[in-house]
Design a protein around this motif. Structure first.
Motif, PDB file in Angstrom:
ATOM      1  N   GLU A 109      23.279  32.407  -3.882  1.00 30.86           N
ATOM      2  CA  GLU A 109      22.578  33.437  -3.114  1.00 30.86           C
ATOM      3  C   GLU A 109      22.416  34.719  -3.923  1.00 30.86           C
ATOM      4  O   GLU A 109      21.345  35.338  -3.930  1.00 30.86           O
ATOM      5  CB  GLU A 109      23.335  33.735  -1.822  1.00 30.86           C
ATOM      6  CG  GLU A 109      22.606  34.742  -0.934  1.00 30.86           C
ATOM      7  CD  GLU A 109      23.327  34.979   0.382  1.00 30.86           C
ATOM      8  OE1 GLU A 109      22.927  35.918   1.087  1.00 30.86           O
ATOM      9  OE2 GLU A 109      24.269  34.236   0.698  1.00 30.86           O
ATOM     10  N   VAL A 110      23.478  35.125  -4.620  1.00 31.93           N
ATOM     11  CA  VAL A 110      23.417  36.358  -5.408  1.00 31.93           C
ATOM     12  C   VAL A 110      22.429  36.203  -6.559  1.00 31.93           C
ATOM     13  O   VAL A 110      21.649  37.114  -6.854  1.00 31.93           O
ATOM     14  CB  VAL A 110      24.819  36.717  -5.944  1.00 31.93           C
ATOM     15  CG1 VAL A 110      24.746  37.947  -6.847  1.00 31.93           C
ATOM     16  CG2 VAL A 110      25.783  36.972  -4.795  1.00 31.93           C
ATOM     17  N   ALA A 125      22.826  33.499 -16.135  1.00 30.88           N
ATOM     18  CA  ALA A 125      23.415  33.758 -14.820  1.00 30.88           C
ATOM     19  C   ALA A 125      23.825  32.467 -14.132  1.00 30.88           C
ATOM     20  O   ALA A 125      23.949  32.432 -12.903  1.00 30.88           O
ATOM     21  CB  ALA A 125      22.422  34.528 -13.950  1.00 30.88           C
ATOM     22  N   ALA A 126      24.062  31.439 -14.903  1.00 31.42           N
ATOM     23  CA  ALA A 126      24.380  30.134 -14.316  1.00 31.42           C
ATOM     24  C   ALA A 126      25.643  30.173 -13.473  1.00 31.42           C
ATOM     25  O   ALA A 126      25.780  29.423 -12.500  1.00 31.42           O
ATOM     26  CB  ALA A 126      24.512  29.091 -15.420  1.00 31.42           C
ATOM     27  N   ALA A 127      26.599  31.040 -13.807  1.00 32.82           N
ATOM     28  CA  ALA A 127      27.877  31.092 -13.089  1.00 32.82           C
ATOM     29  C   ALA A 127      27.800  31.903 -11.802  1.00 32.82           C
ATOM     30  O   ALA A 127      28.748  31.892 -11.010  1.00 32.82           O
ATOM     31  CB  ALA A 127      28.960  31.674 -14.007  1.00 32.82           C
ATOM     32  N   HIS A 137      31.104  43.655  -9.020  1.00 26.58           N
ATOM     33  CA  HIS A 137      30.999  42.233  -8.690  1.00 26.58           C
ATOM     34  C   HIS A 137      31.203  41.416  -9.968  1.00 26.58           C
ATOM     35  O   HIS A 137      30.455  41.588 -10.950  1.00 26.58           O
ATOM     36  CB  HIS A 137      29.613  41.954  -8.102  1.00 26.58           C
ATOM     37  CG  HIS A 137      29.426  40.543  -7.649  1.00 26.58           C
ATOM     38  ND1 HIS A 137      29.171  39.496  -8.520  1.00 26.58           N
ATOM     39  CD2 HIS A 137      29.452  39.984  -6.397  1.00 26.58           C
ATOM     40  CE1 HIS A 137      29.038  38.378  -7.852  1.00 26.58           C
ATOM     41  NE2 HIS A 137      29.203  38.643  -6.551  1.00 26.58           N
ATOM     42  N   PRO A 138      32.198  40.511  -9.994  1.00 21.51           N
ATOM     43  CA  PRO A 138      32.536  39.802 -11.240  1.00 21.51           C
ATOM     44  C   PRO A 138      31.368  39.040 -11.856  1.00 21.51           C
ATOM     45  O   PRO A 138      31.145  39.108 -13.073  1.00 21.51           O
ATOM     46  CB  PRO A 138      33.653  38.841 -10.806  1.00 21.51           C
ATOM     47  CG  PRO A 138      34.241  39.464  -9.588  1.00 21.51           C
ATOM     48  CD  PRO A 138      33.104  40.147  -8.891  1.00 21.51           C
ATOM     49  N   GLY A 139      30.615  38.320 -11.034  1.00 24.13           N
ATOM     50  CA  GLY A 139      29.506  37.526 -11.564  1.00 24.13           C
ATOM     51  C   GLY A 139      28.377  38.384 -12.105  1.00 24.13           C
ATOM     52  O   GLY A 139      27.840  38.126 -13.191  1.00 24.13           O
TER      53      GLY A 139
END
Length: 263
Positions: free
Chosen positions: A221-222, A215-217, A109-111
């Protein structure tokens, strides 16, 4: 026995008869032992503090099925670096570093991958992983945090492979980040004292803050599910997702496997 050790804990206490004594915990890379100073308490107490390196002469005895050192003489070892006496892990740190990077690379998962990478590429955090314990009750030695993080993440990865319904990227990212708050909660050895923030807030709160900052980006939901899993990794009843529950049990399993005596 005679040797140089670091004083991980020092407390002044009184016997039932009212006499003062010192209760110590002495450490070196091989482990730790409780020690007691019964005589010349006033004189010896003034010679050292918690966190110092000391030269000790004493006799090892058994007390309540545990070894304990009765100190006969003690003096500061000013030439020694106390941090070098912190109990150390037996596994190879470079090998564990490799496992950590391998597990982070498994996230697709990219994020989540980018969020974990911000921590994995942070040299200050990597130093903390190699230099701090995971907890006072398990993996309680320098590098224990790295060993425990790799252990929990490996268990979560295996669980996700056995149960495809689990979102493997989420549970693996949460496992790799679940204890990052220890880096702000604890000071380096030999005492591994809590920082002021650590004493007041604890590693879970501090970890959530660190993850939120990086994790701002992430999709809302994730990010919420990642933070939730980290928030409840000591709270089985609080888990609201399967991934959070798996992280809780993996954390417990790794801690128990590292500490429970083997018959």
């Amino acid at each position: 026995m005679e040797g140089v050790y670091a004083v991980a804990k020092k407390e002044r206490r009184r016997t039932r008869g009212g006499s003062p004594y010192l209760a110590l915990e002495l450490v070196d890379p091989s482990g730790r032992i409780e020690a007691r100073v019964w005589s010349d308490v006033e004189l010896l107490d003034s010679r050292f503090g918690e966190g110092d390196a000391v030269r000790v002469l004493g006799r090892v005895e058994r007390f309540r099925d545990r070894l304990q050192l009765e100190v006969r003489s003690l003096e500061a070892a000013e030439e020694a670096d106390p941090a070098s006496f912190a109990p150390a892990m037996r596994r190879d740190a470079a090998e564990l570093d490799g496992f950590l990077e391998f597990l982070a690379a498994e996230i697709s998962h990219p994020g989540l991958r980018a969020t974990v990478a911000r921590f994995i590429e942070d040299e200050a955090l990597r130093t903390a992983l190699r230099g701090l314990p995971a907890a006072e009750t398990h993996h309680a030695y320098a590098g224990g945090l790295l060993e425990h993080t790799v252990g929990v993440a490996t268990l979560c990865r295996e669980a996700a492979q056995l149960h495809p319904r689990l979102r493997s990227d989420l549970v693996l990212a949460a496992a790799l980040l679940h204890d990052v708050g220890r880096s702000a909660e604890l000071e380096r050895g030999p005492t591994f004292r809590a920082t002021e923030e650590g004493r007041l807030l604890g590693h879970i709160h501090l970890g959530l803050r660190l993850v939120e900052e990086r994790a701002a980006a992430l999709e809302t939901e994730v990010r919420a599910e990642l933070l939730h899993a980290i928030a409840v990794h000591h709270d089985m009843r609080g888990a609201r997702t399967a991934e959070a529950s798996v992280l809780y049990h993996a954390n417990q399993l790794d801690a128990t496997a590292a500490t429970r005596p083997v018959e």
